[in-house]
Design an enzyme around this catalytic site. Structure first.
Site, PDB file in Angstrom:
ATOM      1  N   ASP A 247     -19.674  -2.145  -1.525  1.00 16.10           N
ATOM      2  CA  ASP A 247     -20.995  -2.034  -1.618  1.00 16.10           C
ATOM      3  C   ASP A 247     -21.488  -0.975  -2.195  1.00 16.10           C
ATOM      4  O   ASP A 247     -20.951   0.113  -2.185  1.00 16.10           O
ATOM      5  CB  ASP A 247     -21.110  -1.782   0.114  1.00 16.10           C
ATOM      6  CG  ASP A 247     -22.688  -1.456   0.521  1.00 16.10           C
ATOM      7  OD1 ASP A 247     -23.497  -2.463   0.535  1.00 16.10           O
ATOM      8  OD2 ASP A 247     -22.994  -0.259   0.631  1.00 16.10           O
ATOM      9  N   GLU A 305      -1.471  -4.183  -6.806  1.00 15.64           N
ATOM     10  CA  GLU A 305      -0.334  -4.307  -6.520  1.00 15.64           C
ATOM     11  C   GLU A 305       0.103  -5.189  -5.378  1.00 15.64           C
ATOM     12  O   GLU A 305       1.227  -5.466  -5.028  1.00 15.64           O
ATOM     13  CB  GLU A 305      -0.187  -2.771  -5.501  1.00 15.64           C
ATOM     14  CG  GLU A 305       0.125  -1.421  -6.520  1.00 15.64           C
ATOM     15  CD  GLU A 305       0.190  -0.339  -5.631  1.00 15.64           C
ATOM     16  OE1 GLU A 305       1.046  -0.248  -4.594  1.00 15.64           O
ATOM     17  OE2 GLU A 305      -0.240   0.829  -6.062  1.00 15.64           O
TER      18      GLU A 305
END
Length: 590
Positions: A247, A305
């Protein structure tokens, strides 16, 4: 690290190796065009199987308004779980769940008081884990909202920060002394109206809030703040989420010198309405600072990752430029979207302009297009206009899903829901209350999903006697899910068919795009597969108007008509096309 996360990390390692090989091979080939247009935007990053987000359709779920399982009038996570098969049958690739974290709900979850817990009104962490598991069983990826730029004023970090100027979190938020006359430190404005600075008598300083005064901005110049929010992102990655919607992702940093914003040379009417003075400033110093690019690289490294994806919300004076910068080089956001198609402007020329301008700047980035979400009026009303046929959402949806990029789809638009007219006494949105009556807020697009045409309140709640947090408009019952499921000609069924066909068209998922000149309200474009993709090139024409259109398209390549997807009456003779009202044509280019 959980066993699940370890598996994801191993998959990610393999993904990075594949990326390295693909990039090495890609350097040996120069981008090519097929000579069909003077201007062709060519993708420079080859599509990969692990890049599920490229060309994906992401269905936004607003938890308060999706389904209420416990009869309290507010939607919740168990309600989402119950209706996930409906979402999966639609044919989307992922869900984006708006905030469900602990919050005082001053801005309905976008004011977070605990980044690592579910607000009790929505359920529990165990409910969220069940949601992720069920979504994955149905083949859906799960993306969640992360509101990083600000917290609730009830977050423990802010409670501690405002106590004094020398506590461990004193500098976790943006504090500033007043000017000698007691006024705020500069002229920055809040998106929700008035000054962006709120006086705090405890510290005798102002704190920055780009939105509500109850949403203080974090100080991302502080290394501990960055590290903390990264760990909070990791918390949800460990729980199995596949990505994040970030956001207000260009609001993280502010100018250290707190310089005044200059007046706007051209007023911003895309991000905010005309009655809001926020658009009268050129926002040089209160957001979109260069330090944010480095932080987004840290976010991307963490997401890599786990093989997770990201889409960022960009509200800026030049949103397209920021979108291009934030998705460049494959080391920041995966995708970004802006408010540029969330406006009242809907002409074919305007849509073409937005795409072409972005493509010209976005060399290796990726867009995510949307014409509806929880912040703007329903597209059936905003673009379709009063009394628009439900055929409008069919052609507008097919058009959106034919642009180069991914798609964010707002819940209920597949039912052709219109903007609800909420009376002031039932208004919930603080934004609307502040600007009433010229702006009625965002509640009109947030009304509950109508699941049943015959049950009270559209079958939204498990308890038929409970009134939902926002009223269900009577006109929505005629477009409820049960009726739409039973009608082969409904927008729901038409969009399902189109999404299923789109999945089999590589050109529409990750291919290049070019546009052709056509009269309003026709948008004419071609999608061609990327160099390393199989499949056919597709010519697509969309009549966004309520009257038939006949026109010559001499620059269009030869094509063989494909499935009409319910857009009856489209006709081609040589280079002359005839499209019925809200009609479309799809052709295999030969």
């Amino acid at each position: 690290m959980s066993a699940w996360a370890a598996q994801r990390r191993l998959q990610s390692d393999g993904h990075r190796h594949a990326v390295s090989i693909a990039l090495h091979q890609g350097c040996q080939n120069q981008p090519q065009t097929d000579g069909l247009s003077d201007v062709t935007f060519v993708s420079t990053t080859p599509a990969r199987a692990t890049d599920w987000w490229r060309g994906a359709i992401i269905y936004q779920i607003y938890p308060r308004s999706f389904a209420d399982s416990n009869g309290d009038g507010i939607g919740d996570l168990p309600g989402i779980i119950e209706h996930l098969p409906y979402v999966a049958r639609l044919g989307v690739d992922a869900i984006w769940i708006s905030p469900f974290f602990r919050s005082p709900m001053k801005d309905f979850g976008y004011d977070i008081a605990d980044y690592r817990d579910v607000d009790p009104m929505f359920g529990t962490l165990a409910d969220f884990d069940r949601l992720v598991q069920r979504a994955h069983e149905l083949g859906l990826k799960v993306m969640i909202d992360q509101v990083l730029s600000h917290t609730s004023d009830q977050h423990p970090w802010f409670v501690e920060s405002r106590r004094s100027r020398d506590n461990p979190r004193a500098d976790w938020y943006v504090w500033a002394d007043p000017k000698p006359d007691g006024t705020p430190p500069n002229n920055w404005l809040s998106v929700f109206g008035g000054s962006a600075w709120q006086w705090d008598p405890r510290r005798r300083q102002y704190y920055l809030h780009n939105f509500l005064a109850s949403q203080p901005d974090l100080n991302f110049h502080h290394p501990a703040v960055q590290q903390q929010v990264l760990e909070d992102i990791r918390f949800w990655l460990e729980r199995g989420v596949d990505g994040f919607r970030f956001d207000a992702c260009n609001f993280h940093f502010h100018d250290r010198h707190l310089r005044d914003n200059p007046p706007a040379t051209q007023r911003d009417t895309k991000t905010v309405m005309e009655t809001n003075p926020y658009g009268m400033q050129r926002h040089l110093y209160d957001k979109t600072q260069p330090e944010n690019l480095v932080f987004l690289q840290r976010v991307r490294a963490l997401l890599d990752e786990y093989g997770a994806a990201s889409v960022g919300e960009v509200g800026d004076d030049d949103s397209l430029k920021t979108m291009a910068a934030y998705t460049a080089d494959g080391d920041k956001l995966h995708m970004a979207y802006s408010f540029n198609l969330l406006t009242s402007e809907r002409s074919a020329a305007y849509i073409r302009q937005q795409v072409e301008e972005l493509e010209a700047q976005m060399k290796d980035g990726w867009a995510c297009w949307s014409f509806g979400n929880h912040d703007v009026a329903r597209v059936m009303t905003r673009w379709g206009g009063p009394g628009a046929s439900t055929d409008f959402i069919k052609v507008a949806g097919a058009m959106l899903m034919s642009l180069r990029g991914s798609v964010c789809w707002w819940q209920g638009d597949e039912l052709a829901l219109t903007e609800a007219d909420i009376p002031f006494e039932k208004l919930q949105d603080p934004y609307g209350k502040a600007f009433w009556p010229e702006f009625k807020g965002r509640d009109g697009c947030r009304t509950p999903m109508p699941w049943s045409s015959t049950r009270p309140h559209g079958g939204f709640s498990g308890d038929a006697t409970v009134e939902p947090w926002l009223p269900v408009p009577p006109e929505h019952l005629a477009r409820a899910v049960d009726l739409s499921e039973a009608d082969p000609a409904s927008p729901l069924q038409a969009l399902r068919r189109f999404m299923a066909w789109r999945k089999a068209q590589p050109a529409l998922i990750g291919g290049d795009i070019r546009f052709f000149d056509a009269p309003e309200p026709v948008l004419a474009l071609a999608r061609t597969p990327a160099a390393d993709q199989p499949g056919d090139a597709v010519l697509a024409l969309f009549n966004l108007g309520s009257e038939p259109v006949s026109f010559e398209l001499p620059q269009a390549p030869a094509s063989v008509a494909l499935d009409d997807h319910g857009f009856a009456g489209a006709h081609r003779q040589a280079q002359r096309f005839t499209l019925p009202a809200y009609g479309a044509y799809f052709g295999k280019m030969v």
